[in-house]
Design a protein around this motif. Structure first.
Motif, PDB file in Angstrom:
ATOM      1  N   TYR A 240      -3.090  26.984  14.857  1.00 16.14           N
ATOM      2  CA  TYR A 240      -2.647  25.988  13.882  1.00 16.14           C
ATOM      3  C   TYR A 240      -3.334  26.199  12.533  1.00 16.14           C
ATOM      4  O   TYR A 240      -2.685  26.232  11.485  1.00 16.14           O
ATOM      5  CB  TYR A 240      -2.939  24.586  14.417  1.00 16.14           C
ATOM      6  CG  TYR A 240      -2.637  23.491  13.418  1.00 16.14           C
ATOM      7  CD1 TYR A 240      -1.347  23.012  13.246  1.00 16.14           C
ATOM      8  CD2 TYR A 240      -3.656  22.937  12.635  1.00 16.14           C
ATOM      9  CE1 TYR A 240      -1.062  22.016  12.322  1.00 16.14           C
ATOM     10  CE2 TYR A 240      -3.379  21.947  11.714  1.00 16.14           C
ATOM     11  CZ  TYR A 240      -2.088  21.485  11.558  1.00 16.14           C
ATOM     12  OH  TYR A 240      -1.821  20.508  10.631  1.00 16.14           O
TER      13      TYR A 240
ATOM     14  N   ARG B 245      -9.172  18.164   9.851  1.00 16.75           N
ATOM     15  CA  ARG B 245      -8.262  19.264  10.156  1.00 16.75           C
ATOM     16  C   ARG B 245      -7.059  19.139   9.226  1.00 16.75           C
ATOM     17  O   ARG B 245      -6.499  18.053   9.083  1.00 16.75           O
ATOM     18  CB  ARG B 245      -7.813  19.196  11.622  1.00 16.75           C
ATOM     19  CG  ARG B 245      -6.993  20.409  12.054  1.00 16.75           C
ATOM     20  CD  ARG B 245      -6.580  20.316  13.504  1.00 16.75           C
ATOM     21  NE  ARG B 245      -7.709  20.302  14.417  1.00 16.75           N
ATOM     22  CZ  ARG B 245      -7.580  20.324  15.736  1.00 16.75           C
ATOM     23  NH1 ARG B 245      -6.396  20.329  16.293  1.00 16.75           N
ATOM     24  NH2 ARG B 245      -8.637  20.299  16.509  1.00 16.75           N
TER      25      ARG B 245
ATOM     26  N   LEU C 118      -3.688  16.951   9.606  1.00 19.81           N
ATOM     27  CA  LEU C 118      -3.827  16.003  10.711  1.00 19.81           C
ATOM     28  C   LEU C 118      -4.866  14.926  10.446  1.00 19.81           C
ATOM     29  O   LEU C 118      -4.681  13.775  10.808  1.00 19.81           O
ATOM     30  CB  LEU C 118      -4.190  16.743  12.005  1.00 19.81           C
ATOM     31  CG  LEU C 118      -3.128  17.711  12.530  1.00 19.81           C
ATOM     32  CD1 LEU C 118      -3.654  18.436  13.750  1.00 19.81           C
ATOM     33  CD2 LEU C 118      -1.837  16.979  12.852  1.00 19.81           C
ATOM     34  N   ARG C 119      -5.966  15.304   9.807  1.00 17.28           N
ATOM     35  CA  ARG C 119      -7.042  14.344   9.577  1.00 17.28           C
ATOM     36  C   ARG C 119      -7.893  14.842   8.414  1.00 17.28           C
ATOM     37  O   ARG C 119      -8.687  15.761   8.579  1.00 17.28           O
ATOM     38  CB  ARG C 119      -7.887  14.200  10.846  1.00 17.28           C
ATOM     39  CG  ARG C 119      -8.748  12.945  10.881  1.00 17.28           C
ATOM     40  CD  ARG C 119      -9.435  12.788  12.223  1.00 17.28           C
ATOM     41  NE  ARG C 119      -8.513  12.451  13.292  1.00 17.28           N
ATOM     42  CZ  ARG C 119      -8.059  11.237  13.542  1.00 17.28           C
ATOM     43  NH1 ARG C 119      -8.426  10.226  12.784  1.00 17.28           N
ATOM     44  NH2 ARG C 119      -7.233  11.010  14.552  1.00 17.28           N
TER      45      ARG C 119
ATOM     46  N   LEU D 205       0.858  12.969  19.397  1.00 20.37           N
ATOM     47  CA  LEU D 205       0.519  12.742  17.995  1.00 20.37           C
ATOM     48  C   LEU D 205       1.233  11.473  17.534  1.00 20.37           C
ATOM     49  O   LEU D 205       2.465  11.405  17.560  1.00 20.37           O
ATOM     50  CB  LEU D 205       0.947  13.927  17.126  1.00 20.37           C
ATOM     51  CG  LEU D 205       0.499  13.844  15.663  1.00 20.37           C
ATOM     52  CD1 LEU D 205      -1.001  14.095  15.539  1.00 20.37           C
ATOM     53  CD2 LEU D 205       1.250  14.852  14.800  1.00 20.37           C
TER      54      LEU D 205
ATOM     55  N   SER E 184       2.937   9.469  15.078  1.00 19.79           N
ATOM     56  CA  SER E 184       3.634  10.048  13.933  1.00 19.79           C
ATOM     57  C   SER E 184       4.183   9.020  12.948  1.00 19.79           C
ATOM     58  O   SER E 184       4.793   9.384  11.950  1.00 19.79           O
ATOM     59  CB  SER E 184       4.779  10.940  14.437  1.00 19.79           C
ATOM     60  OG  SER E 184       4.259  11.970  15.255  1.00 19.79           O
TER      61      SER E 184
ATOM     62  N   ARG F 160       0.403  13.633   7.736  1.00 20.76           N
ATOM     63  CA  ARG F 160       0.238  14.019   9.147  1.00 20.76           C
ATOM     64  C   ARG F 160       1.565  14.520   9.719  1.00 20.76           C
ATOM     65  O   ARG F 160       1.592  15.330  10.648  1.00 20.76           O
ATOM     66  CB  ARG F 160      -0.268  12.809   9.933  1.00 20.76           C
ATOM     67  CG  ARG F 160      -0.262  12.979  11.430  1.00 20.76           C
ATOM     68  CD  ARG F 160      -0.882  11.778  12.111  1.00 20.76           C
ATOM     69  NE  ARG F 160      -2.307  12.000  12.229  1.00 20.76           N
ATOM     70  CZ  ARG F 160      -3.020  11.683  13.317  1.00 20.76           C
ATOM     71  NH1 ARG F 160      -2.439  11.114  14.350  1.00 20.76           N
ATOM     72  NH2 ARG F 160      -4.301  11.913  13.368  1.00 20.76           N
TER      73      ARG F 160
ATOM     74  N   GLY G 128       1.708  18.181   9.915  1.00 17.56           N
ATOM     75  CA  GLY G 128       1.085  18.738  11.113  1.00 17.56           C
ATOM     76  C   GLY G 128       2.007  18.630  12.308  1.00 17.56           C
ATOM     77  O   GLY G 128       2.115  19.561  13.118  1.00 17.56           O
ATOM     78  N   ALA G 129       2.693  17.492  12.433  1.00 14.73           N
ATOM     79  CA  ALA G 129       3.634  17.296  13.537  1.00 14.73           C
ATOM     80  C   ALA G 129       4.754  18.323  13.479  1.00 14.73           C
ATOM     81  O   ALA G 129       5.149  18.896  14.506  1.00 14.73           O
ATOM     82  CB  ALA G 129       4.208  15.883  13.477  1.00 14.73           C
TER      83      ALA G 129
ATOM     84  N   TYR H 237      -4.213  13.532  19.467  1.00 12.68           N
ATOM     85  CA  TYR H 237      -4.927  13.938  18.257  1.00 12.68           C
ATOM     86  C   TYR H 237      -5.466  12.704  17.553  1.00 12.68           C
ATOM     87  O   TYR H 237      -4.853  11.645  17.593  1.00 12.68           O
ATOM     88  CB  TYR H 237      -3.975  14.691  17.316  1.00 12.68           C
ATOM     89  CG  TYR H 237      -3.758  16.106  17.762  1.00 12.68           C
ATOM     90  CD1 TYR H 237      -4.638  17.111  17.388  1.00 12.68           C
ATOM     91  CD2 TYR H 237      -2.690  16.436  18.580  1.00 12.68           C
ATOM     92  CE1 TYR H 237      -4.453  18.421  17.816  1.00 12.68           C
ATOM     93  CE2 TYR H 237      -2.482  17.735  19.014  1.00 12.68           C
ATOM     94  CZ  TYR H 237      -3.384  18.715  18.630  1.00 12.68           C
ATOM     95  OH  TYR H 237      -3.196  20.005  19.068  1.00 12.68           O
TER      96      TYR H 237
END
Length: 493
Positions: free
Chosen positions: A19, A163, A166-167, A239, A241, A279, A282-283, A493
């Motif tokens: 990723y 990350r 994601l975060r 996740l 979302s 986010r 990322g998904a 996550y």
């Protein structure tokens, strides 16, 4: 590029590193020198812009208007709603001073101790408090309701372990904040917006989601109920979302926001808030992409079709240019984003690898032999399948192919979820299935003690109580106590 592609860590070796490699090598984002923050690069931002544009239209179709509220929130505002401040206290960035001055050596700057703020300001972690303080001045009677506002903004939540997408300590999002005259109207709004998110996730991101309500311990700080869409990533983790919150009258009471109804009676206003963030990027990456790079759903791809000429001379390139120009015009006329890459600074093989890495859904290639035969090579990114087609009618074929790719990657993600969703009755079976990765539907007795025990022992959380789940009563897998229905568990996550 071939060398770079080999450096993309396979998912089977390290999903996490795959990723990270993909986000960076596909030019989506990179880490900033500001701790915990990211730089979203043009290609990544182009995907986010498409998401924004579609969601913004969906919000406006449901009667919402965009507004903007301050980045800074007085500390006292956060103290007004006890659960809210407790939920965000550990993540807040605080502004304490308003001026710098040159240091004594004259080599840099220091904070001027004389410029301390009378009241500290919190950098927006979410906007309920500043918005409800504002709504107090907007709402007097039932004629002022409902207020249906959304804002596109950035927020800061001081994350220690970050990350990309994601975060991160700072991220982009939208947050809707609505005010209503009745509880029923607010509840309907909160559910309506969750279904908007579900529609977007499935029909544009090609990402199947489970819709439901959060357990009390997982709900948003200050909410009465939190609704969520939960997606399953390729590593078997969930996740969250998108979320929508029914806030009841908590914030109206905290900021004394009342209205006069038709009978002249004073009542507190009912509230919702709802949001999705970067986010979703990322998904999108983790739901569809493979060891060759990104796989983008056509409806969100910045470039839906790329055309690459293969030529041995400038005269041959000129002939291909002339042949391709009407196709480019026709595709654009149909609303398809197309790039004709005839730049001579990179070889065709390099371009093929680059666009594959970046997830362009359809690649067309034309060389000298294709010119002679009246054909063109077509490659679809989702299956990596190649074929040679007649040039005549290629625009119709490409348009249909884009629809087929959108449907196919949704089906692939749905099939993955279906084969990784387990129904279990015992705690032993629960722990066994959890190691396989995926969603688990199991009975829970409804107590926070059992929920916390399962989380501590397995790192699995209740992702939601599904709207359309199995409501047959049973026995809690952990405690053996009666259970009203099955709920959705997963590591996340």
């Amino acid at each position: 590029m071939a060398k770079e592609l080999k450096e993309l860590t396979p998912r089977s070796v390290s999903y996490s590193q795959w990723y990270q490699d993909l986000v960076i090598k596909a030019d989506l984002a990179e880490n900033s020198d500001v701790r915990g923050c990211m730089v979203i690069k043009p290609y990544g931002y182009a995907i986010w812009e498409k998401m924004q544009r579609i969601l913004d239209d969906m919000f406006k179709e449901t009667g919402h208007q965009n507004a903007y509220f301050p980045l800074f929130i007085p500390k006292s505002f956060l103290s007004r709603e006890a659960e809210h401040v407790e939920g965000f206290a550990k993540e807040c960035a605080v502004v304490t001073h308003y001026r710098l001055k040159t240091n004594e050596e004259g080599t840099g700057v220091v904070v001027d101790p004389a410029a301390r703020l009378e009241e500290e300001l919190i950098v927006r972690p979410t906007s309920e408090t500043i918005i409800w303080n504002t709504y107090k001045g907007w709402i007097q009677s039932y004629r002022d309701l409902p207020i249906l506002c959304n804002q596109w903004a950035n927020v800061v939540r001081w994350e220690m372990r970050t990350r990309l997408f994601l975060r991160t300590a700072e991220f982009l999002w939208q947050e809707g904040h609505t005010a209503h005259a009745s509880e029923q109207e607010a509840l309907e709004e909160a559910e309506r917006m969750l279904h908007v998110y579900g529609d977007f996730a499935e029909n544009y991101m090609a990402m199947p989601v489970m819709k439901g309500v959060k357990s009390a311990s997982e709900r948003f700080a200050g909410a009465v109920d939190t609704y969520t869409i939960e997606a399953l990533m390729q590593d078997g983790k969930a996740l969250q979302s998108g979320t929508s919150h029914f806030l009841g009258q908590n914030f109206a009471k905290a900021f004394d926001v009342t209205y006069t109804d038709k009978e002249g009676k004073q009542s507190y206003v009912w509230a919702t808030s709802w949001g999705v963030s970067t986010r979703l990027m990322g998904a999108l990456i983790m739901t569809h992409s493979d060891d060759n790079g990104l796989v983008l759903p056509p409806r969100l791809a910045p470039i839906q079709v790329v055309i690459v000429p293969i030529y041995k001379s400038m005269d041959q390139l000129a002939a291909i240019d002339e042949k391709i120009a009407p196709l480019v015009a026709e595709l654009k006329k149909r609303g398809i984003s197309v790039k004709y890459d005839n730049a001579d600074n990179k070889k065709p093989g390099w371009k093929f690898a680059e666009y594959e890495l970046k997830g362009v859904p359809v690649r067309l290639a034309m060389g000298g032999r294709d010119m002679e035969n009246g054909t063109i090579e077509v490659m679809r990114r989702d299956t990596l399948g190649k074929e040679t087609r007649d040039f005549d009618g290629i625009a119709d074929y490409v348009q249909g192919l884009l629809d087929d790719i959108q449907a196919n990657i949704f089906k692939k993600a749905l099939d993955y979820r279906s084969t990784h969703t387990y129904v279990v009755d015992t705690y032993e079976e629960f722990k066994e299935k959890l190691e396989l990765g995926g969603f688990i539907l199991a009975h829970w007795d409804g107590t926070p003690e059992t929920e916390e025990a399962i989380k501590n022992e397995t790192k699995a959380t209740i992702r939601c109580i599904p709207f359309d789940g199995d409501t047959t009563p049973g026995v809690c897998m952990y405690s053996g106590k009666p259970s009203a229905r099955r709920v959705l568990f997963a590591r996340a996550y």
